[in-house]
Design an enzyme around this catalytic site. Structure first.
Site, PDB file in Angstrom:
ATOM      1  N   HIS A 170     -15.207   0.390   3.637  1.00 51.38           N
ATOM      2  CA  HIS A 170     -15.002   1.681   4.293  1.00 51.38           C
ATOM      3  C   HIS A 170     -16.181   2.623   4.098  1.00 51.38           C
ATOM      4  O   HIS A 170     -16.159   3.747   4.581  1.00 51.38           O
ATOM      5  CB  HIS A 170     -13.742   2.355   3.744  1.00 51.38           C
ATOM      6  CG  HIS A 170     -12.485   1.667   4.162  1.00 51.38           C
ATOM      7  ND1 HIS A 170     -11.851   0.745   3.356  1.00 51.38           N
ATOM      8  CD2 HIS A 170     -11.760   1.742   5.303  1.00 51.38           C
ATOM      9  CE1 HIS A 170     -10.771   0.293   3.974  1.00 51.38           C
ATOM     10  NE2 HIS A 170     -10.691   0.872   5.162  1.00 51.38           N
ATOM     11  N   CYS A 226      -7.700   2.520   1.822  1.00 49.34           N
ATOM     12  CA  CYS A 226      -8.821   1.789   1.221  1.00 49.34           C
ATOM     13  C   CYS A 226      -8.418   1.212  -0.132  1.00 49.34           C
ATOM     14  O   CYS A 226      -8.120   1.947  -1.073  1.00 49.34           O
ATOM     15  CB  CYS A 226     -10.009   2.718   1.058  1.00 49.34           C
ATOM     16  SG  CYS A 226     -11.366   1.929   0.170  1.00 49.34           S
ATOM     17  N   SER A 239       0.797  -1.230   0.000  1.00 49.61           N
ATOM     18  CA  SER A 239       0.000   0.000   0.000  1.00 49.61           C
ATOM     19  C   SER A 239       0.825   1.272   0.000  1.00 49.61           C
ATOM     20  O   SER A 239       0.283   2.353  -0.217  1.00 49.61           O
ATOM     21  CB  SER A 239      -0.933  -0.002   1.208  1.00 49.61           C
ATOM     22  OG  SER A 239      -1.849  -1.062   1.093  1.00 49.61           O
TER      23      SER A 239
END
Lengths: 372, 620
Positions: free
Chosen positions: B373, B386, B330
């Site tokens: 989310h 997310c 991420s």
């Protein structure tokens, strides 16, 4: 090409024999010089024999080619020499701090060795085509001198001080033989001397560090006990310690214990004298003198100006090599790194040298042919 | 008279020319004979006249050339603390040529040194390419007791010599080992390099890290001395000496405190930490685990030690910070956000509703948060990491636009850090896949790329540099490891040329927005990086959890080698960044829990040192 009966009949066996004797002494000495208990390349002598074989074939070819045809190719030889030297500049391999070798397939060779012979060819044809009964004037010398400057500078760039010096001496010898007017040349020499005096700082600055070192060490060997002075004094010790009788083959210590630098190439004479003494050295130097005098005789007896100049150039090449190398190993001339013809290890110099011998044979053979 | 053109030799004039040529040629020949006479005279003088003298000299020719090794340059950290020293130590060697009845001498020496005589023999026989009279090392770093014993019995030990050597000592052992590097005996290949031309073979040169990359400064120039020795090979007279030139000292960019904090923060876990000073791009710390001890190499590493290092499954000899590329997970969303904003595909206001997964093709792409989310803006998508938001963004951008921005942010190519063997990593493009795999790019693969998986591979130094670009607001510099050089016998350090500036061409507003997101990751509720939070410091960062195997359910596996790699990249202070950090913990699990605390400790050590106030004179 059919083998001419006269080719066999008048073949210069004497010249061949003297060259082979010198080469044999060379192979023996190379064997001795590299046969140390820790020696890196004990097969050097085998490679030298191999190159002598190759050289003999080239020699025969050079002896059997029609010189009149080659003479007309003078400018081609010049171009070939320059291209050879340029190839060093472009794709040369660096060895021992200088760019001198070129890789051609599996073998690497020193183009400058061949370029020298080519340049002699060209210069002989050039001078033969421009006869002058009252001697060459400066104006007549300007053109060949200017043309020679290019290969000369290329050799200097490698840098190969030894070859450059030899080139200079050989060309000078050929000019003198062809006949020059004395007065203008002396004037020029004086001018050059003056120019040298004033240009000295510039020239000195353009020299490589090791070249400067060599000149300094030549002037005062004691100034550098570690470097070149060490080499000169070790060479002198090797020669001197040989004494009258020599220490015996393979019994030299200077050479074997690696006190001598370049002992299978430039300093091979020192290895030889250490083992064979004054007696052996006299025999070897005698062989060289015989060889040079015989070659000079070939030049002298030739019936054509070109032939004479060509043979004279080749003879001068060997004569200067011998003189400078022997002088160097005995501390009489600067250490400029020139091989001793047919003695020193090196494929290029052996093959080029034997090719030059072939030229001498060729010139001699023409005496026995129908004059044309 | 000059005659035009070639002249036949067999005319009257031709004969005259030939005659003149011959006459001069004869003269030249006589001149040569005279010169050769001089040569012969010289020959006679040398061999016969002075023959005895030279023979005596040859017999006593016990001159040796001994190498004088130059001391290597010293390495200092950025605050002037020395990291290495050169300690004099004693080496015991043997010159086989000087040994008389070798067996006995070797046996005596072996018993003094408590070595197996066969081993000693082997060492002597082993050195095939030894020059004559080159000493063979028998024992390195011998202790004082051995030296005194040998000196006391020197009459019984002809050919045995004690040499003083400068031994490289790395004062902090493994600390910064991969950055600092190590030295070792010059290899035959290295001797062909210009730098080491003419070096003796026994000299030690840089083999790794800064010791290698900056060896042109550190190594110096060896000297030599010519000595006369007696029959036992001992020096009796000095004939000449050329002093060695010591190497130059280097001031590294490394900060010892930051480095120490980084080492401690990573602990024994395999992984890497890189910390860069901003905006200079100077490497403050670089850790790679597992590590090696460079001191093992200075004395010539023993066979067993070397094979232990070589066969170590964790590859301690690899600098993971620059030599290994991993999926960034991420942390790659930083590049994604930049690509989205730069291309205009999204604005900061663009929102996406995350339901926990999106369907693409015939496959479900899941968000890490099973329940989803809900509706998230770009800012919240960064803060909460997310996945669905970035799947959507990736789908809209396409792989090539992602690659363009990622590369502009220094990913997927060598950063040019001056250390050996940096890896480039990989940022895939459609064209790349066609070329490398011979297959077209599948749109589904773009979604993997969007969360830093799939083909994407980055090195820790690249992620640190990306953080630096974000922190600097668009510009970055090639990471540097050396600040200044001090020529030997000089008092002051001179700065090295500043590393080149590279503009990423990403707009400052874009990066300012991303920095806000990074701050949110650490400081806002729901942020994945709250473990990096610390009182009084304005830290921004991004977590990354990179899958090692594609099976989702391996994530919590007990087996370490299937666990995810944990990442954390950070800048601080967000308002005016002075440091960028990248932390990788191999198979560490979650980036937020495994890597973020380590990054925090590194930042603390630089921005708020507790026990070690910066020494006076340190300006920043």
């Amino acid at each position: 090409m059919t083998v001419d009966r006269r080719f066999i009949e008048h073949f210069d066996w004497v010249l061949l024999l003297s060259v082979l004797l010198i080469s044999a002494a060379g192979v023996l000495t190379i064997y001795s010089a590299s046969a140390t208990p820790y020696g890196p390349q004990p097969t050097l002598y085998l490679r030298q024999i191999y190159w002598i074989g190759v050289g003999l074939i080239v020699m025969l070819a050079a002896a059997a080619t029609d010189l009149n045809t080659l003479k007309r190719l003078g400018p081609v030889f010049y171009a070939a020499a320059v291209i050879l030297l340029l190839s060093v500049l472009v794709m040369g391999r660096v060895g021992m701090g200088a760019r001198r070798w070129v890789q051609a397939g599996p073998v690497s060779f020193q183009p400058s060795e061949f370029a020298k012979v080519f340049l002699i060819f060209w210069l002989a044809s050039h001078l033969a085509d421009r006869p002058s009964t009252s001697g060459l004037r400066l104006r007549d010398l300007a053109r060949p001198a200017a043309l020679l400057a290019l290969p000369f500078l290329l050799v200097l760039k490698q840098p190969d001080l030894g070859t450059a010096a030899i080139l200079f001496f050989v060309a000078g010898t050929m000019f003198v033989a062809a006949g020059v007017r004395l007065k203008p040349v002396l004037a020029l020499a004086a001018a050059a001397g003056a120019a040298f005096f004033f240009m000295w700082p510039l020239l000195w600055g353009s020299l490589k560090e090791y070249q400067r070192q060599r000149i300094l060490v030549y002037l005062a060997p004691e100034s550098d006990p570690l470097g070149m002075g060490y080499h000169i004094s070790q060479s002198k010790i090797a020669i001197g310690s040989g004494g009258f009788w020599g220490k015996g083959y393979l019994a030299g210590t200077q050479g074997h214990l690696a006190f001598l630098p370049e002992r299978h190439t430039d300093f091979i004479f020192a290895v030889f004298v250490e083992e064979w003494g004054f007696l052996g050295a006299i025999a070897l130097v005698g062989l060289f003198v015989f060889f040079v005098v015989w070659s000079a005789e070939i030049a002298y007896r030739s019936r054509h100006r070109f032939d004479t100049l060509l043979a004279a150039g080749v003879t001068a090449l060997f004569a200067w090599y011998t003189l400078v190398n022997l002088g160097m190993t005995m501390g009489l001339t600067p250490v400029v790194g020139v091989p001793l013809p047919f003695m020193s290890y090196g494929g290029s110099s052996v093959v080029a040298g034997l090719a030059a011998v072939g030229i001498l044979m060729n010139v001699r053979l023409r005496r026995f042919r129908i004059f044309g | 008279m000059m005659l035009g053109g070639p002249l036949p030799d067999r005319t009257l004039e031709g004969e005259a020319l030939l005659a003149g040529l011959r006459r001069r040629w004869k003269g030249l020949g006589l001149l040569w004979l005279v010169l050769m006479g001089v040569i012969l005279l010289r020959l006679w003088t040398l061999t016969v006249f002075y023959g005895e003298e030279y023979r005596r000299q040859a017999e006593n020719n016990r001159t040796r050339v001994v190498t004088l090794k130059p001391p290597r340059g010293i390495l200092y950290d950025r605050n002037g603390t020395p990291l290495v020293s050169n300690l004099p130590s004693f080496d015991i060697s043997i010159v086989p040529e000087d040994v008389g009845e070798e067996k006995e001498v070797v046996a005596r020496l072996a018993s003094i040194l408590r070595l197996d005589p066969d081993d000693v023999e082997e060492r002597i026989a082993d050195l095939k390419l030894r020059r004559p009279y080159e000493p063979v090392k028998i024992k390195e770093n011998a202790d004082w007791r051995d030296v005194t014993r040998i000196e006391a019995r020197r009459i019984d030990l002809p050919g045995v010599v004690v040499e003083v050597e400068n031994r490289r000592r790395y004062l902090y052992d493994v600390l910064g080992a991969h950055l600092v590097g190590y030295i070792g005996k010059v290899t035959p290949e290295q001797l062909k390099e210009d730098l080491y031309k003419g070096f003796p073979r026994e000299i030690q040169v840089g083999q790794y890290g800064i010791e290698r990359s900056f060896d042109r400064f550190l190594v110096g120039q060896p000297g030599e001395k010519l000595i006369e020795v007696n029959a036992a090979g001992r020096e009796i007279r000095l004939l000449g000496r050329r002093e060695p030139t010591p190497g130059d000292d280097l001031q590294l960019t490394l900060d010892l405190n930051v480095q120490r904090a980084a080492e401690d923060a990573l602990g024994d876990r395999p992984g890497a930490v890189v910390a860069l000073d901003l905006p200079s791009g100077e490497v403050l710390a670089m850790v790679s685990r597992p590590a090696f001890n460079p001191n093992d190499f200075s004395a010539g590493i023993s066979g067993s030690r070397w094979s232990r290092l070589r066969d170590h499954g964790g590859f301690p000899m690899t600098n993971r910070a620059i030599q290994n590329a991993f999926p960034p997970g991420s942390t790659f969303k930083i590049a994604m956000a930049a690509a989205g904003l730069e291309s205009g595909v999204i604005t900061p206001e663009t929102a996406v509703t995350c339901t926990g997964a999106i369907r693409f093709g015939n496959r479900d792409f899941r968000c890490w948060k099973a329940g989803g989310h809900g509706r998230v803006s770009l800012h919240r998508a960064i803060v909460e990491s997310c996945d669905v938001y970035f799947y959507e963004l990736g789908r809209k951008l396409g792989v090539d636009r992602i690659a363009e921005t990622a590369k502009a942010l220094s990913l997927g190519r060598q950063t040019g850090i001056p250390l050996p063997s940096e890896r480039g990593g990989l940022i895939p493009t459609a064209e790349w896949k066609e070329r490398a795999r011979g297959q077209p790019w599948y749109p589904g693969e773009t979604l993997s790329v969007a969360i830093g998986q799939g083909y994407v591979l980055t090195t820790p130094i690249q992620l640190a540099t990306m953080s630096a670009v974000v922190g600097n607001g668009g510009e970055w510099r090639r990471p540097s490891v050396v600040r200044a050089v001090r020529p030997h016998a000089d008092w002051t350090f001179r700065s090295l040329e500043e590393a080149e500036r590279v503009s990423s061409e990403v707009k400052p507003e874009t990066l300012a927005f991303i920095r806000e997101g990074l701050r949110g990751v650490v400081h806002e509720p729901g942020g994945t990086g709250h473990a990096a939070r610390v009182e009084g410091l304005d830290i921004g960062g991004k977590t990354g959890t990179a899958q090692v195997v594609t099976l989702r359910d391996r994530r919590e596996s007990r087996e370490t080698r299937f666990r995810d790699h944990a990442w954390f990249v950070a800048v601080a202070p967000v308002a005016n960044p002075r440091i960028a950090v990248a932390v990788l913990v191999e198979h560490g699990g979650h980036g937020g829990s495994a890597a973020a605390p380590a990054a925090r400790k590194v930042i603390e050590a630089y921005l708020a040192p507790k026990n070690n106030p910066p020494p006076p004179g340190e300006a920043s």
